[in-house]
Design an enzyme around this catalytic site. Structure first.
Site, PDB file in Angstrom:
ATOM      1  N   ASP A  63       0.765  -1.248  -0.249  1.00 15.79           N
ATOM      2  CA  ASP A  63      -0.026   0.042   0.268  1.00 15.79           C
ATOM      3  C   ASP A  63       1.104   1.005  -0.181  1.00 15.79           C
ATOM      4  O   ASP A  63       1.259   2.067   1.449  1.00 15.79           O
ATOM      5  CB  ASP A  63      -1.125   0.135   1.481  1.00 15.79           C
ATOM      6  CG  ASP A  63      -1.696   0.873   1.832  1.00 15.79           C
ATOM      7  OD1 ASP A  63      -1.537   2.257   0.761  1.00 15.79           O
ATOM      8  OD2 ASP A  63      -2.577   1.582   2.149  1.00 15.79           O
ATOM      9  N   SER A 142       0.303  14.325 -14.511  1.00 17.48           N
ATOM     10  CA  SER A 142      -0.752  13.862 -15.173  1.00 17.48           C
ATOM     11  C   SER A 142      -1.050  15.538 -16.569  1.00 17.48           C
ATOM     12  O   SER A 142      -0.270  16.206 -16.512  1.00 17.48           O
ATOM     13  CB  SER A 142      -2.021  14.375 -14.999  1.00 17.48           C
ATOM     14  OG  SER A 142      -3.002  14.388 -15.573  1.00 17.48           O
ATOM     15  N   TYR A 155      -7.600  16.842  -8.226  1.00 21.33           N
ATOM     16  CA  TYR A 155      -6.454  16.533  -9.375  1.00 21.33           C
ATOM     17  C   TYR A 155      -4.889  17.156  -9.907  1.00 21.33           C
ATOM     18  O   TYR A 155      -3.908  16.738 -10.006  1.00 21.33           O
ATOM     19  CB  TYR A 155      -7.116  15.648 -10.040  1.00 21.33           C
ATOM     20  CG  TYR A 155      -6.651  15.074 -11.273  1.00 21.33           C
ATOM     21  CD1 TYR A 155      -6.130  13.020 -11.129  1.00 21.33           C
ATOM     22  CD2 TYR A 155      -5.972  14.909 -12.067  1.00 21.33           C
ATOM     23  CE1 TYR A 155      -5.498  12.529 -11.418  1.00 21.33           C
ATOM     24  CE2 TYR A 155      -5.278  13.825 -13.305  1.00 21.33           C
ATOM     25  CZ  TYR A 155      -5.397  12.677 -12.453  1.00 21.33           C
ATOM     26  OH  TYR A 155      -4.551  11.416 -12.595  1.00 21.33           O
ATOM     27  N   LYS A 159      -1.831  16.334  -8.597  1.00 18.37           N
ATOM     28  CA  LYS A 159      -0.385  15.799  -9.398  1.00 18.37           C
ATOM     29  C   LYS A 159       0.037  17.154  -9.824  1.00 18.37           C
ATOM     30  O   LYS A 159       1.474  16.787  -9.877  1.00 18.37           O
ATOM     31  CB  LYS A 159      -0.528  15.192 -10.791  1.00 18.37           C
ATOM     32  CG  LYS A 159      -2.687  14.290 -10.165  1.00 18.37           C
ATOM     33  CD  LYS A 159      -1.444  12.981  -9.904  1.00 18.37           C
ATOM     34  CE  LYS A 159      -1.195  11.747 -10.985  1.00 18.37           C
ATOM     35  NZ  LYS A 159      -0.474  10.469 -10.024  1.00 18.37           N
TER      36      LYS A 159
HETATM   37  N1  LIG Z   1      -5.484   6.324 -17.307  1.00 12.24           N
HETATM   38  C1  LIG Z   1      -5.213   7.588 -17.839  1.00 12.24           C
HETATM   39  O1  LIG Z   1      -5.921   8.411 -19.005  1.00 12.24           O
HETATM   40  C2  LIG Z   1      -4.116   9.074 -16.804  1.00 12.24           C
HETATM   41  C3  LIG Z   1      -3.958   9.646 -17.858  1.00 12.24           C
HETATM   42  C4  LIG Z   1      -3.002  10.899 -16.909  1.00 12.24           C
HETATM   43  C5  LIG Z   1      -1.889  10.056 -15.617  1.00 12.24           C
HETATM   44  N2  LIG Z   1      -3.122   8.988 -14.933  1.00 12.24           N
HETATM   45  C6  LIG Z   1      -2.429   8.609 -13.882  1.00 12.24           C
HETATM   46  O2  LIG Z   1      -1.370   7.146 -14.292  1.00 12.24           O
HETATM   47  C7  LIG Z   1      -2.278   6.462 -12.075  1.00 12.24           C
HETATM   48  C8  LIG Z   1      -3.130   5.935 -12.683  1.00 12.24           C
HETATM   49  O3  LIG Z   1      -2.621   4.862 -14.215  1.00 12.24           O
HETATM   50  P1  LIG Z   1      -3.607   3.665 -14.438  1.00 12.24           P
HETATM   51  O4  LIG Z   1      -4.346   4.410 -15.388  1.00 12.24           O
HETATM   52  O5  LIG Z   1      -3.228   2.739 -15.713  1.00 12.24           O
HETATM   53  O6  LIG Z   1      -4.691   2.825 -13.775  1.00 12.24           O
HETATM   54  P2  LIG Z   1      -4.950   1.740 -13.451  1.00 12.24           P
HETATM   55  O7  LIG Z   1      -6.081   1.545 -12.549  1.00 12.24           O
HETATM   56  O8  LIG Z   1      -4.955   0.949 -14.678  1.00 12.24           O
HETATM   57  O9  LIG Z   1      -3.862   1.415 -12.074  1.00 12.24           O
HETATM   58  C9  LIG Z   1      -3.224   2.018 -11.181  1.00 12.24           C
HETATM   59  C10 LIG Z   1      -2.765   0.368 -10.048  1.00 12.24           C
HETATM   60  O10 LIG Z   1      -2.590   0.905  -8.910  1.00 12.24           O
HETATM   61  C11 LIG Z   1      -2.821   0.889  -8.500  1.00 12.24           C
HETATM   62  N3  LIG Z   1      -2.880   0.487  -6.961  1.00 12.24           N
HETATM   63  C12 LIG Z   1      -3.924   2.103  -6.088  1.00 12.24           C
HETATM   64  N4  LIG Z   1      -4.012   2.526  -5.087  1.00 12.24           N
HETATM   65  C13 LIG Z   1      -2.731   1.881  -4.764  1.00 12.24           C
HETATM   66  C14 LIG Z   1      -1.951   2.201  -3.063  1.00 12.24           C
HETATM   67  N5  LIG Z   1      -2.711   2.123  -2.430  1.00 12.24           N
HETATM   68  N6  LIG Z   1      -0.704   1.102  -3.015  1.00 12.24           N
HETATM   69  C15 LIG Z   1      -0.365   0.441  -4.300  1.00 12.24           C
HETATM   70  N7  LIG Z   1      -1.360   0.481  -5.639  1.00 12.24           N
HETATM   71  C16 LIG Z   1      -2.657   0.764  -5.578  1.00 12.24           C
HETATM   72  C17 LIG Z   1      -4.203  -0.249  -8.146  1.00 12.24           C
HETATM   73  O11 LIG Z   1      -4.860  -1.222  -7.812  1.00 12.24           O
HETATM   74  C18 LIG Z   1      -3.584  -0.110  -9.847  1.00 12.24           C
HETATM   75  O12 LIG Z   1      -3.154  -1.532  -9.718  1.00 12.24           O
HETATM   76  C19 LIG Z   1      -2.660   7.687 -11.402  1.00 12.24           C
HETATM   77  O13 LIG Z   1      -1.237   8.157 -10.973  1.00 12.24           O
HETATM   78  C20 LIG Z   1      -3.255   8.689 -12.785  1.00 12.24           C
HETATM   79  O14 LIG Z   1      -3.235   9.607 -12.020  1.00 12.24           O
HETATM   80  C21 LIG Z   1      -3.872   8.185 -16.089  1.00 12.24           C
END
Ligand SMILES: NC(=O)c1ccc[n+]([C@@H]2O[C@H](COP(=O)([O-])OP(=O)(O)OC[C@H]3O[C@@H](n4cnc5c(N)ncnc54)[C@H](O)[C@@H]3O)[C@@H](O)[C@H]2O)c1
Length: 256
Positions: A63, A142, A155, A159
Site C-alpha cells: 500500500d 498528468s 487532481y 498531481k
Molecule cells: N489513465 C489515464 O488516462 C491517466 C492520465 C494521466 C495520468 N494518469 C495517472 O496514472 C495513474 C493511474 O494509472 P492507470 O491509469 O494505469 O490506472 P490503473 O487503475 O489501471 O492502475 C493503477 C494501479 O495502481 C494500484 N494502486 C492503487 N492504489 C494503490 C496503493 N495505495 N498502493 C499501491 N498500488 C495502488 C491499483 O491497484 C492499480 O493496479 C494515476 O497516477 C493517474 O493520476 C492516468
C-alpha cells in the site's frame, strides 16, 4: 534492446494499466521487476505473465500510502539484491469532479497522489544510490499538472505537485548518480480512464471520452505501451543526461 540486463526495477502500482505495461517493457529488456501493487492478485497476475514470457518478476503486495508497507518492499529488495536501478511511482486517483469535498476525501487524495509518490521515491532513495550512477526515478503525473481543467481542481493540485518535486529531487539526486524525471500523460486507455469521466452521477462515460479525444491533436488516446516506452527510455542509459524534466505524453494536447 536489452537495456536493463542485470538491473533491478520496482514499479509501484504495477498491477494494471500503465504500471503493468511498464513492468512488461522493463522485463522484456532484461530487468528483474518487482511488481508492487495494492492488489496482491493483480501483482501476481502481472508477474506470472512476465515469467510465462521468460522474464523475471516478483509480485509484492504494497500500500503506497503506508510507509511501513513501502519500507517492507524496499527491505525485501535490499535483502534480495542490495541495489535498485529503476524506481517508478505510478499510484494516483482522479478525485472529486468539482470543488466540493469532505475532509476525509481531501486527505485520501493527498495520501494517494502526493504522499505515495513522496515516500515511494524517498524511502527507495538509498537503494538507488547503490546503483553507482545508474539510478532512475520516474513518476507519473498528468497533463492536469500543466493545464487547468474546471472539472478536477484537486487532481490538478495534487498531481501538479509532482513536477516541482521531481525537479527538487533531481537536484538532490544528481551528486548521488540518481536521475529523476516526471511524465504527464493525457488520456491513456487504462481501467482508470472511465473513473475520470464517470465522476458525475449519470455521466455518459463513452460520450465524454469521445468529446475529450476530439481535442487531442493525434486524434486518439494513448495505449499503456506508449507510456511504457517513454519510461523505459528515461530509465535507460539512453537518457543518461536527462534529469529534472517533465515530459508530456499527450498526443499534442498541451501543445495547443
Ligand atoms: N489513465 C489515464 O488516462 C491517466 C492520465 C494521466 C495520468 N494518469 C495517472 O496514472 C495513474 C493511474 O494509472 P492507470 O491509469 O494505469 O490506472 P490503473 O487503475 O489501471 O492502475 C493503477 C494501479 O495502481 C494500484 N494502486 C492503487 N492504489 C494503490 C496503493 N495505495 N498502493 C499501491 N498500488 C495502488 C491499483 O491497484 C492499480 O493496479 C494515476 O497516477 C493517474 O493520476 C492516468
Amino acid at each position: 534492446m536489452r537495456r536493463f540486463e542485470g538491473r533491478i526495477a520496482a514499479i509501484v502500482g504495477g498491477g494494471s494499466g500503465m504500471g503493468r505495461a511498464i513492468s512488461h517493457r522493463l522485463a522484456s529488456e532484461g530487468a528483474t521487476v518487482y511488481v508492487a501493487d495494492l492488489s496482491e492478485e493483480s501483482a501476481k497476475k502481472v508477474a506470472e505473465e512476465i515469467t510465462a514470457q521468460g522474464g523475471k518478476a516478483v509480485p509484492v503486495q504494497v500500500d503506497a500510502t503506508n510507509n511501513d508497507s513501502l519500507r517492507a518492499l524496499f527491505d525485501r529488495i535490499r535483502s534480495d539484491h542490495g541495489v535498485l536501478h529503476v524506481l517508478h511511482a505510478q499510484v494516483g486517483m482522479p478525485g472529486p469532479g468539482g470543488i466540493e469535498t469532505s475532509d476525509e476525501e481531501w486527505q485520501k487524495n493527498i495520501d494517494v497522489n502526493i504522499k505515495s509518490a513522496y515516500y515511494t521515491c524517498t524511502l527507495g532513495y538509498d537503494l538507488l544510490k547503490a546503483a553507482n550512477g545508474k539510478g532512475s526515478i520516474t513518476m507519473t503525473s498528468s497533463t492536469s499538472a500543466l493545464v487547468g481543467s474546471p472539472f478536477s481542481p484537486i487532481y490538478s493540485l495534487t498531481k501538479g505537485s509532482l513536477v516541482p518535486f521531481a525537479r527538487a529531487l533531481a537536484l538532490k539526486g544528481a551528486p548521488d548518480g540518481i536521475r529523476v524525471n516526471v511524465i504527464c500523460p493525457g488520456t491513456v486507455q487504462t481501467p482508470m480512464l472511465a473513473q475520470f469521466f464517470g465522476r458525475e452521477p449519470g455521466a455518459d462515460v463513452s460520450e465524454l471520452t469521445k468529446d475529450f479525444i476530439k481535442n487531442i491533436p493525434l486524434g486518439r488516446g494513448a495505449q499503456p505501451e506508449e507510456i511504457a516506452s517513454v519510461i523505459a527510455f528515461l530509465a535507460s542509459d539512453d537518457a543518461s543526461y536527462v534529469t529534472g524534466v517533465t515530459i508530456p505524453v499527450d498526443g499534442g494536447l498541451t501543445a495547443k
